[in-house]
Motif scaffolding. Structure first.
Motif, PDB file in Angstrom:
ATOM      1  N   ARG A  95       0.829  -1.204   0.000  1.00 39.66           N
ATOM      2  CA  ARG A  95       0.000   0.000   0.000  1.00 39.66           C
ATOM      3  C   ARG A  95       0.871   1.264   0.000  1.00 39.66           C
ATOM      4  NH1 ARG A  95      -3.683  -2.184   4.993  1.00 39.66           N
ATOM      5  NH2 ARG A  95      -1.702  -1.837   6.056  1.00 39.66           N
ATOM      6  N   THR A  96       0.464   2.270  -0.731  1.00 41.98           N
ATOM      7  CA  THR A  96       1.197   3.536  -0.761  1.00 41.98           C
ATOM      8  C   THR A  96       0.738   4.389   0.416  1.00 41.98           C
ATOM      9  OG1 THR A  96       1.252   3.424  -3.159  1.00 41.98           O
ATOM     10  CG2 THR A  96       1.780   5.553  -2.154  1.00 41.98           C
ATOM     11  N   ILE A  97       1.609   4.528   1.411  1.00 42.21           N
ATOM     12  CA  ILE A  97       1.194   5.242   2.622  1.00 42.21           C
ATOM     13  C   ILE A  97       1.416   6.749   2.484  1.00 42.21           C
ATOM     14  CG2 ILE A  97       1.169   5.066   5.118  1.00 42.21           C
ATOM     15  CD1 ILE A  97       3.043   2.785   5.005  1.00 42.21           C
ATOM     16  N   LYS A  98       2.368   7.121   1.630  1.00 42.43           N
ATOM     17  CA  LYS A  98       2.611   8.561   1.468  1.00 42.43           C
ATOM     18  C   LYS A  98       3.219   8.825   0.109  1.00 42.43           C
ATOM     19  CE  LYS A  98       4.037  12.590   4.104  1.00 42.43           C
ATOM     20  NZ  LYS A  98       4.124  13.039   5.500  1.00 42.43           N
ATOM     21  N   GLU A  99       2.871   9.961  -0.472  1.00 47.13           N
ATOM     22  CA  GLU A  99       3.574  10.465  -1.652  1.00 47.13           C
ATOM     23  C   GLU A  99       4.152  11.812  -1.249  1.00 47.13           C
ATOM     24  OE1 GLU A  99       1.118  10.280  -5.251  1.00 47.13           O
ATOM     25  OE2 GLU A  99       0.075   8.577  -4.365  1.00 47.13           O
ATOM     26  N   MET A 171       8.782  13.352   7.224  1.00 44.81           N
ATOM     27  CA  MET A 171       8.673  12.801   5.872  1.00 44.81           C
ATOM     28  C   MET A 171       8.284  13.881   4.860  1.00 44.81           C
ATOM     29  SD  MET A 171       9.696   9.720   5.813  1.00 44.81           S
ATOM     30  CE  MET A 171      10.037   8.335   6.924  1.00 44.81           C
TER      31      MET A 171
END
Lengths: 645, 645
Positions: A95-99, A171
Motif C-alpha cells: 500500500r502507498t502510505i505517502k507520496e 517525511m
C-alpha cells in the motif's frame, strides 16, 4: 436522538464517537475540534502491537496479507522517476502510505504553491517555482553504525541535477541543492562513516554521480568538441546540503555505492568511450566501476589542488585516469567491468561491490579490500580488484543481498530474478568448477529494473523480502489504455526457493527503493506550532496588515472555521496569507483553496504555511477548506472580497 | 552464451524472451524495438480468462485477494480531490492501475507541459497552463439504457469551476470547460436519457451544481450585498462540452443525481439560509433537494425566457422558488429535507432519490414519481414527495444501493456504514412500527465520506461490494508524519451481514467514485498514429524547419534511439519539438526530458506530442528518454545544441 438497532461491535471504540458530537453540532456554538475521533494518541501506531487477527468482522486472509487493522512490517521508500516525487509503501501490503512531493508540483499539499515550498524549490523572477519537473531515481537514508538512523533520506533529480533531502521525522522535503556543472545527475549515496575520523560513525556526506558529459562550463563554448566534454562526481554536506567538492572523471556515471568503512565511494560507468551516439557508447568490451579515495580527494582539496568551473565556487579536483596513474597518490581507481554495466551495490558484510553487466550476462564482484590495496600500490592492475564474475542471465541490472551470503540480481531481458551465492562465485572465478553459483530463478512480469531486499543496503540485511520493480506491466492488470502502470512484485526470499507474493502497482516510474524496518522510523505526527516563525499563535491575533500595496492576512484554522469570516483587499494588492492550523488532533489537516486564484494547499495539525499572490481579479472569492475535516467541512469557508481598483 | 542453471518455469513464456535479444544488442546495428516482450497482444487483458490459481510459485491467498497474474473484477474510477486528478483502482485488489492527470500538473505524462495538454487546460498570456490546481469530487460515466456504455467519464473541479471529460477508450482527459458565473462547482452527473425524445436512451447532457453563491456577475460590484448573491445549475452538451444553459436557484448546491427516465435532475442543498458565516448556514431545520424539470427548462430557453450574465452568452433561466410558485409551469421543485443534507443518490430501480441528513440522523427518501406528480400540480406541497425518512445514525452523508432494495449510508460521526431497507423505511414512514428498517452496521476507520456499491449508480447494481472512502486513517497504517493518507475500506455486501475485506490507501483526498464491471471498459492499448495531425509518420522525415526565429524539430522515437542524434538551434529561438513514438509494442512508452529547460513528457506507442519553449540558455543539453524502454534506455538520448546568440 436515535437508538442503534444493533449494538456496537466494540464499545470501547465507540466511547469516543457518537452522540455528544451531534449535540455539539445542533447548538449555535458548534464545538471546535469535535471532528474526527477524539482519541489523542500519545504513541505512534508503529509502537502499538499489531493485531494479528485484524478487525472483527473482517474476512480470512493469506499468510502475507495485512488484514484490516494490522500494520505493515517495513517501510519502502521509493523514487517516483519522472513523476518527480518520493513514495512510501508499506510492506508486505504494497500500500502507498505517502507520496512526498519533491521536484514536482502538487496542488494537494501546495508544493510549488506555498512560499515555504517555493523557498525550497527556488523561484523564477516572476515568483513561480523554478522547475515543475524532476526525475527521481535513488532514495537512500542516513546511516549510523552501518544501518539506518531514520534521520534523513536523500533523492536525486536526474533531470535538473538536484539533490533533495527528506526529514525522517516529518517525511517532508526540507532542502534542495542544484549541482553546478552537472547534467543527468543519476546516482546518489550517503557515506556510512568518516574515512579518517573514527568517532564519526554516521553519515556526514552525500555523493552524487553525473551521467551526461558536457562542456565545462556549459555556457555556449566548446559545443561540438565532444572529446573535451566532462562529467563530475559531487560531494554534499549532509547537514548544510552545500556542495563540498567535485571530482572530474572519465566516462559517464550511473549509480553510486559507499563502503561501510567510509573510505570509498564507487560509481559504475558506461560509455567510457565518451561516445555521443548510442552505438559509440557500446563498442568497448569493458567499461568500469570508478572508486574514489575520499580521504585523498579531501586532502587534495585542502591542499588547493583544484580548479573551479564557470560561475561555481566549488573546488573540482582531477580524477581522470591520466592524472591518476600512480596508485599511491591516485584519487580514483577505474576497475574494468564488462559491458555498459548498470548498478553497483555493496554486500551487507562490507566486503564486495557488485556491478551488473547489462550488455554482458555477468555480475562482477569487486573486493573492497583489494581496491584499498590497489590504492596502496599493492596490486598490478585495477582489474585485479575483481574476485568473481559469474554468468547470471541476460540483461543483469541491479543486485540486492540477503545477509546470508546470497545476491539477487534483476535480469531485464530474461525477466527474472536470479539468486546466486557470492562466495561460490568467487570460488568459481578461482577455477573451482564444482562451485554451485546459481541457486534459484524466478520469473517476474516484466523486465525488472531495480530490485532490493529488506534492510539490504545495511549491515542488518535480514533476508526476508525482495521487491522487484518491473518496467513493463503489460497484461498484469486490467487494461487502462495506452499508458500502463508499473508492476512491483514482492518475493519471499526467506527460504531456499523464492516465492512470489504479490503484484502491486506503481505510478510510473519508480526506480530504486530501500526497505526499512518499521522500528527505524520515528515520526512526529503533529507539528510544533512554535517551529514556524510566522505562526499565528493566537487565533484572536488574526489581522490584516497593510503596507502600501502589500497586504498580509493572518489567519488561523480550527474546525469548522477560519478565524476570519471574511477579509477585504483591493485589486492590485500583493497579498500574503499566513495560515496556522490550531487543531491538535492527529490527522486533522485543513486546506485553503481560493477559486480562480489558483491557490490550494494544506496545513497539518499545528503547522503554518503562507502564499503570496497579486489580487488581480475583483469580486467575491469563497476561500474554502478542501481537506475534509469535520461534519461542517463544507461550511468551512471565508470570503476574500477584492474591491475594484 | 550462458546456459541457465535451472530450466525456465514456463517454456512458452520464455520463447519470446531471451537470447536473440542479446544477440541483437551485441551487434553494431542494435535491433530496434526488441525491447520489452515481443508478444503482440491482439486482445486486451480483460478479455483473457482470469487465472484463478495465479502464477506458479506464488503464495496461497485469501478469498478476496487477487493473486499474481490474476485480474481484478471491477474498475473503480475515483476522484482525487485537491490532488486535481482522477484515479482508477482495481477491485477487489485496491491497486491503483492509473492516475489520470486532469486539473493538476504532472511531469510524468507531461500534463500542463505539452502543447496538446495546454490546449485542453487553457493557457495564460505567457503560454503556461492557466491553472495548476483543481479539486475533483465526482466521477460519473456516460449511460446507455440505464447502465454505463464506457464511452466517457466526467469529473468536476470545485476549485476553478470546470468540468473535464475523460475518454473511455484511452482513459485520458480530452476536454475541459470552465463554467461561467459559477464558484465552487461541486456536484456533477450525466443524464441517462432524453426527457422528450424516446429514442435517445443515452447520455447527451452533463449537469453541474454550484455550491457557492456569489455576485452575478462577479466583477467587483455588489460585493457585500449578500442577499443578491446567486448560484447556478449548469447543463453541458456531452459531446461538444459547451454549456447549453444555466438555472439560477435559491441556496447552495452540493451533489447532483439524475432520474433513469431522463426527466429530472436533482441537487441536494445546504445553506438555503443564504448565510455567509457557517453558523448562519445551519439554523433552518430543513434545507432542500432541488429538482429540475429538464424539458421545461429547455422549453423556457427555446422560448427566449432567459437572461445572460456578464460576458457569458449562456442563457440563464430563473429557477428560484419565487418565480416558480405554480407547479404546473415551474422549472424547479424544492423538496424540504432536514438538515444541511449531504449527497443525493437514486436507487437502481429508478424509484427513489435518497438525501442524507448530515446534521440530522436521517435519510430522506423522495419518490421520483411523486416529484413528477408535483410538477403536474397533483401534490399539495413539495414535502409530499417525501415517502420515507428513517433514522440511520449520526452524520449520514452518502448512500449506495445493492439492487436488492437495500441502501448503505455512510455515517461520518458514527464512523459506520449502515445497511437499511428502502421499502421498510417507506412502511415505517407510513406508520408501520414493525417495519425492520436497519439491517446491519459495520464500523469503518474512520469518518467515512462517500461510499458506493458495485454498479450501484446503474440499473445493473449487483450488490457485491461497497467501498467506504474514509476521511481519516489515523492509526490504520504505519506512521509517516503529520500528513496522513486516506483509508479506503472494501466491504463484501453479498450476504446479510457486511464483511470488511481490505484497508487500502489513497492519496488525499478521494471523494466520490463509481465501481464499473470490467467488461464495460473497452480500451485501446495503442494509439493510431494517423489520429495525430502533426505526426512524424516516417522516421526518415525527421527535419528541422526554421521560420525566422521559430524553429520546429520533427523527431521520432524507436527504441533505443531518437531519429535525430543531435539538433542545433540558436539562443533566442522559439523551439517546437514534435515527437512521434514509432514503437508499436503495447506498454512501450518513451519519454523526452530536456535538462534545465523544465521539459518532461511521455509518448505512448504510436502517439505524437509536442512542446514549445524559448531557447534561452546556450550550451549542450542531453535530451533523454526518462521512461524505461529498453536495455539501452540510458543510451537513448539526443543532444540539443544551443548556439550562443
Amino acid at each position: 436522538m436515535h437508538e442503534h438497532d444493533t449494538p456496537p461491535a466494540d464499545p470501547s471504540r465507540r466511547s469516543f464517537l457518537g452522540k455528544s458530537a451531534l449535540a455539539g453540532l445542533a447548538g449555535a456554538g458548534v464545538t471546535m475540534g469535535l471532528t474526527a475521533c477524539q482519541d489523542k494518541q500519545s504513541t505512534t501506531p508503529a509502537q502499538t502491537p499489531a493485531n494479528a487477527q485484524g478487525d472483527a468482522k473482517s474476512a480470512p486472509h493469506g499468510k502475507f496479507d495485512v488484514p484490516p487493522g494490522q500494520l505493515d512490517e517495513y517501510y519502502i521508500l521509493s523514487s517516483g522517476g519522472h513523476s518527480g516525487d518520493v513514495r512510501i509503501y508499506g510492506l508486505p501490503s504494497g500500500r502507498t502510505i505517502k507520496e512526498i512531493p519533491v521536484f514536482n508540483i502538487d496542488c494537494m499539499v501546495g508544493w510549488g504553491i506555498t512560499n515555504e515550498s517555493k523557498a525550497i524549490l527556488g523561484t523564477k523572477p516572476d515568483g513561480s517555482a523554478k522547475f515543475k519537473t524532476g526525475d527521481t531515481h535513488h532514495v537512500h537514508g542516513s546511516y549510523r553504525d552501518g544501518t539506518y538512523d531514520g534521520k534523513y533520506f536523500w533523492v536525486n533529480d536526474k533531470l535538473n541535477s538536484r539533490v533533495a533531502r527528506i526529514r525522517g521525522d516529518t517525511m517532508e522535503c526540507d532542502k534542495i541543492t542544484q549541482l553546478p556543472n552537472v547534467q543527468g545527475h543519476h546516482g546518489l549515496f550517503p557515506d556510512k562513516r568518516d574515512p579518517v575520523k573514527a568517532d564519526i560513525n554516521y553519515t556526514t556526506r552525500v555523493f552524487a554521480g553525473a551521467e551526461f558529459h558536457i562542456p565545462l562550463p556549459n555556457q555556449g563554448a566548446g559545443l561540438t568538441d565532444t572529446a573535451a566534454y566532462g562529467c563530475l562526481f559531487s560531494c554534499l554536506d549532509a547537514e548544510t546540503m552545500e556542495v563540498r567538492w567535485q571530482v572530474r572523471v572519465d566516462g559517464n556515471m550511473d549509480l553510486v555505492a559507499t563502503s561501510y568503512d567510509g573510505k570509498l565511494a564507487a560509481s559504475n560507468q558506461y560509455n567510457t568511450e565518451n561516445g555521443v551516439h548510442y552505438e559509440d557508447m557500446m563498442p568497448a568490451e569493458r567499461d568500469a566501476c570508478v572508486f574514489f579515495d575520499i580521504a585523498r580527494v579531501e586532502a587534495a582539496v585542502a591542499a588547493g589542488k583544484f580548479v573551479t568551473i564557470g560561475d561555481s565556487k566549488v573546488p573540482v579536483v582531477d580524477g581522470r585516469s591520466q592524472a591518476n596513474s600512480d596508485p599511491k597518490t591516485a584519487l580514483t581507481c577505474y576497475v574494468p567491468v564488462p559491458k555498459n554495466p548498470h548498478g553497483v551495490n555493496i554486500s551487507p558484510d562490507g566486503k564486495y561491490f557488485v556491478c551488473a553487466g547489462k550488455l554482458s550476462p555477468t555480475c562482477t564482484v569487486i573486493a573492497n579490500d583489494r581496491v584499498q590495496a590497489w590504492f596502496r600500490g599493492e596490486l598490478k592492475s585495477p582489474r585485479d580488484c575483481v574476485v568473481g564474475e559469474p554468468e547470471v542471465g541476460l540483461g543483469p541490472l541491479h543486485t540486492g543481498f540477503d545477509g546470508r551470503g546470497n545476491a539477487y540480481t534483476s535480469l531485464f531481458l530474461d525477466s527474472q530474478i536470479v539468486k546466486w551465492n557470492v562466495e561460490a562465485a568467487i570460488k568459481q572465478f578461482q577455477g573451482d568448477k564444482s562451485a554451485k553459483v546459481i541457486l534459484d530463478r524466478i520469473d517476474v512480469h516484466y523486465q525488472p529494473g531495480h530490485g532490493y531486499t529488506s534492510m539490504g543496503e545495511t549491515k542488518e540485511a535480514d533476508g526476508k523480502f525482495f521487491n522487484s520493480g518491473n518496467k513493463f506491466s503489460k497484461d498484469r492488470f486490467l487494461p487502462v489504455g495506452p499508458l500502463h502502470v508499473e508492476t512491483e512484485q514482492l518475493i519471499d526470499i526467506s527460504g531456499d526457493k523464492m516465492v512470489l507474493l504479490h503484484d502491486h502497482t506503481a505510478y510510473p516510474e519508480p526506480h530504486d527503493a530501500i526497505i526499512v524496518r518499521r522500528d527505524v522510523i520515528k515520526t512526529r505526527q503533529i507539528y510544533d506550532m512554535k517551529e514556524f516563525p510566522h505562526a499565528v499563535l493566537d487565533p484572536k491575533s488574526q489581522k490584516i496588515e497593510r503596507n502600501g500595496k502589500k497586504v498580509t492576512v493572518y489567519l488561523a484554522s480550527q474546525a469548522p472555521a477560519f478565524s476570519m469570516r471574511e477579509f477585504t483587499i483591493k485589486q492590485g494588492d500583493e497579498v500574503t496569507i499566513i495560515l496556522t492550523n490550531h487543531d491538535k488532533v492527529e490527522d486533522l489537516a485543513h486546506g485553503f483553496a481560493i477559486p480562480q486564484y489558483d491557490i490550494c494547499f494544506i496545513v497539518n495539525p499545528q503547522e503554518t504555511k503562507s502564499v503570496t499572490f497579486k489580487a488581480d481579479k475583483p469580486g467575491v472569492f469563497w476561500c474554502y477548506c478542501p481537506h475534509f475535516c469535520h461534519a461542517l467541512h463544507l461550511e468551512m469557508r471565508t470570503r476574500m472580497i477584492v474591491e475594484k481598483s
